[in-house]
Enzyme design. Structure first.
Site, mmCIF file in Angstrom:
data_model
loop_
_atom_site.group_PDB
_atom_site.id
_atom_site.type_symbol
_atom_site.label_atom_id
_atom_site.label_comp_id
_atom_site.label_asym_id
_atom_site.label_seq_id
_atom_site.Cartn_x
_atom_site.Cartn_y
_atom_site.Cartn_z
ATOM 1 N N GLY A 3 12.259 -17.739 -24.986
ATOM 2 C CA GLY A 3 12.184 -19.037 -25.638
ATOM 3 C C GLY A 3 10.979 -19.870 -25.237
ATOM 4 O O GLY A 3 10.328 -19.619 -24.220
ATOM 5 N N GLU A 4 10.678 -20.841 -26.064
ATOM 6 C CA GLU A 4 9.620 -21.821 -25.791
ATOM 7 C C GLU A 4 10.314 -23.085 -25.268
ATOM 8 O O GLU A 4 11.001 -23.788 -26.032
ATOM 9 C CB GLU A 4 8.830 -22.116 -27.085
ATOM 10 N N ASN A 36 2.353 -6.554 -19.636
ATOM 11 C CA ASN A 36 3.421 -5.601 -19.360
ATOM 12 C C ASN A 36 3.847 -4.956 -20.680
ATOM 13 O O ASN A 36 4.401 -5.634 -21.546
ATOM 14 C CB ASN A 36 4.604 -6.339 -18.730
ATOM 15 N N CYS A 77 9.813 -10.176 -20.721
ATOM 16 C CA CYS A 77 10.917 -11.016 -21.168
ATOM 17 C C CYS A 77 11.343 -10.621 -22.566
ATOM 18 O O CYS A 77 10.544 -10.386 -23.441
ATOM 19 C CB CYS A 77 10.518 -12.480 -21.077
ATOM 20 N N SER A 86 0.300 -21.323 -21.609
ATOM 21 C CA SER A 86 -0.048 -19.936 -21.886
ATOM 22 C C SER A 86 -1.263 -19.936 -22.823
ATOM 23 O O SER A 86 -1.125 -20.218 -24.008
ATOM 24 C CB SER A 86 1.186 -19.283 -22.541
ATOM 25 N N LEU A 87 -2.431 -19.638 -22.292
ATOM 26 C CA LEU A 87 -3.665 -19.775 -23.083
ATOM 27 C C LEU A 87 -4.018 -18.456 -23.787
ATOM 28 O O LEU A 87 -4.119 -18.386 -25.003
ATOM 29 C CB LEU A 87 -4.812 -20.223 -22.170
ATOM 30 N N SER A 107 6.765 -23.593 -18.551
ATOM 31 C CA SER A 107 5.618 -22.926 -19.163
ATOM 32 C C SER A 107 5.713 -23.039 -20.687
ATOM 33 O O SER A 107 6.705 -22.639 -21.286
ATOM 34 C CB SER A 107 5.622 -21.447 -18.757
ATOM 35 N N CYS A 147 4.814 -10.257 -27.364
ATOM 36 C CA CYS A 147 6.047 -10.646 -26.668
ATOM 37 C C CYS A 147 7.275 -9.958 -27.254
ATOM 38 O O CYS A 147 7.484 -9.958 -28.472
ATOM 39 C CB CYS A 147 6.195 -12.162 -26.762
ATOM 40 N N CYS A 180 13.443 -16.546 -13.027
ATOM 41 C CA CYS A 180 12.814 -16.805 -14.321
ATOM 42 C C CYS A 180 13.943 -16.948 -15.338
ATOM 43 O O CYS A 180 14.726 -16.014 -15.522
ATOM 44 C CB CYS A 180 11.893 -15.630 -14.658
ATOM 45 N N CYS A 205 4.677 -14.846 -30.739
ATOM 46 C CA CYS A 205 3.483 -14.340 -30.042
ATOM 47 C C CYS A 205 3.477 -12.815 -30.176
ATOM 48 O O CYS A 205 4.498 -12.164 -29.968
ATOM 49 C CB CYS A 205 3.493 -14.754 -28.575
ATOM 50 N N CYS A 258 13.102 -16.534 -29.932
ATOM 51 C CA CYS A 258 12.020 -17.521 -29.985
ATOM 52 C C CYS A 258 11.388 -17.485 -31.376
ATOM 53 O O CYS A 258 11.289 -16.424 -31.989
ATOM 54 C CB CYS A 258 10.956 -17.217 -28.926
ATOM 55 N N GLU A 295 18.519 -13.411 -21.044
ATOM 56 C CA GLU A 295 18.281 -12.756 -19.767
ATOM 57 C C GLU A 295 17.556 -13.668 -18.786
ATOM 58 O O GLU A 295 16.856 -14.605 -19.163
ATOM 59 C CB GLU A 295 17.520 -11.451 -19.973
HETATM 60 S S1 SF4 Z 1 5.623 -15.533 -25.305
HETATM 61 FE FE1 SF4 Z 1 7.095 -17.225 -25.019
HETATM 62 S S2 SF4 Z 1 6.558 -18.649 -26.692
HETATM 63 FE FE2 SF4 Z 1 5.622 -16.687 -27.259
HETATM 64 S S3 SF4 Z 1 7.165 -15.663 -28.544
HETATM 65 FE FE3 SF4 Z 1 7.506 -14.998 -26.420
HETATM 66 S S4 SF4 Z 1 9.083 -16.358 -25.621
HETATM 67 FE FE4 SF4 Z 1 8.208 -17.335 -27.463
#
Ligand code: SF4
Length: 346
Positions: free
Chosen positions: A161-162, A292, A334, A216-217, A193, A121, A107, A118, A114, A94
């Protein structure tokens, strides 16, 4: 379709090489490049300065992208629109169009799912299916520009994704997006990012890329950060911050620290004090992102708490912004929309 060369994702030199490979002069490759990235056509028939015979040959040997629009969610009152693409192998990714007064931001995704897991997410729940190719990354932008019949001014690699886990394809895609002879989206308007892959941050700094960098901290404390972001067990907070400082010094650019605010978890005065200490130790901006909800255990702090957290951080030299999600009324986080579709195809 499988044996046809996908021209989206090819550089100018690669388009020239492709033209020669099919027995044409090199300059035909330059014409192709212009048609694809400047005029944004998806059909060889529209390439009116190419001979009809060449257009037929191209139709037999090549294609221009392949992303299929599976869904468009434009219910958000903010004007943001979420696009769901179906890939040829039946995976979904997406992209989100986010309009603002002065810019039209897209975006985009860099992977199907991924691996970084996280905890907050939606994409993480899909796991990693595969990397996206350069063409699949660039085609998100081209397809949406064509659909909307408007230019995109800014790109953020903050979708599924990263990006640094798919480093080569992401850098090649960002380079294509910013090419003055093609799509010409300024490098400073492209943000990559990362969740904090320290060795790739160092590589990125050493290679001297002009795109902006965000990290992303989400917590200044190693123990909590590694619970929220398991990648922090591989590269801990100190490793990541050392890499970010190296990047800032080497590039003379100001990175952004992104901080997703989770109610009652990382929005306390103690967190703000520790974050402020980090920010004072290097040139960087801070972007606060009230969480979110994705239907899991976390919740978003109220506006008063978000403002309080911001106040605790002030004053900051380089800048502080609060990014409220545009479209929390419409699967805005996302991975939410793709996650739903992916469940359908399993
Ligand atoms: S926040 Fe980004 S890096 Fe972390 S799991 Fe989601 S998509 Fe992957």
């Amino acid at each position: 379709m499988k044996n046809k060369t996908n021209l989206v994702g090819l550089t100018l030199a690669e388009c020239e090489a492709f033209a020669e490979k099919i027995g044409e002069k090199k300059y035909r490759g330059r014409q192709l490049y212009k048609w694809i990235y400047v005029k944004k056509t998806a059909f060889f028939d529209e390439m009116t300065d190419l001979p009809a015979l060449l257009r037929d040959k191209l139709a037999e040997t090549a294609r221009i992208g392949f992303l299929e629009i599976a869904d468009v969610d434009d219910r958000s009152l903010s004007g943001s629109v979420k696009y769901l693409f179906k890939l040829p192998d039946n995976f979904f990714i997406e992209s989100v169009y986010i309009p603002d007064v002065s810019r039209k931001t897209l975006c985009i995704s860099s992977q199907v799912g991924c691996a970084l897991n996280c905890r907050f997410c939606a994409t993480a729940k899909l796991g990693l299916k595969r990397h996206l190719s350069t063409g699949e990354i660039v085609d998100q932008v081209l397809t949406i520009m064509r659909m909307r019949d408007e230019e995109i001014s800014n790109i953020v690699f903050m979708g599924m994704g990263e990006p640094f886990a798919n480093y080569e394809n992401v850098i090649k895609a960002a380079t294509l997006l910013s090419d003055d002879n093609g799509l010409a989206i300024g490098a400073r308007r492209i943000v990559i990012s990362t969740a904090g892959i320290a060795d790739k941050i160092i590589r990125y700094a050493d290679e001297g890329h002009k795109f902006r960098l965000a990290i992303s901290l989400n917590s200044p404390f190693q123990e909590q950060r590694s619970q929220l972001m398991p990648i922090s067990r591989r590269w801990d907070v100190n490793n990541v911050l050392a890499a970010v400082k190296y990047y800032a010094k080497k590039s003379r650019k100001i990175p952004t620290l992104e901080y997703v605010l989770l109610d009652g978890l990382n929005d306390t005065k103690e967190h703000a004090t520790a974050l402020k200490k980090i920010v004072k130790s290097m040139p960087c901006k801070v972007n606060l992102i009230p969480y979110n909800p994705t239907g899991d255990n976390f919740s978003r702090p109220g506006a008063a708490q978000v403002n309080q957290f911001a106040q605790w951080l002030l004053p900051l030299n380089a800048g502080l912004s609060v990014r409220w999600s545009k479209g929390d009324d419409s699967n805005a986080a996302c991975g939410q929309l793709a996650g739903k579709k992916q469940e359908w195809v399993r």
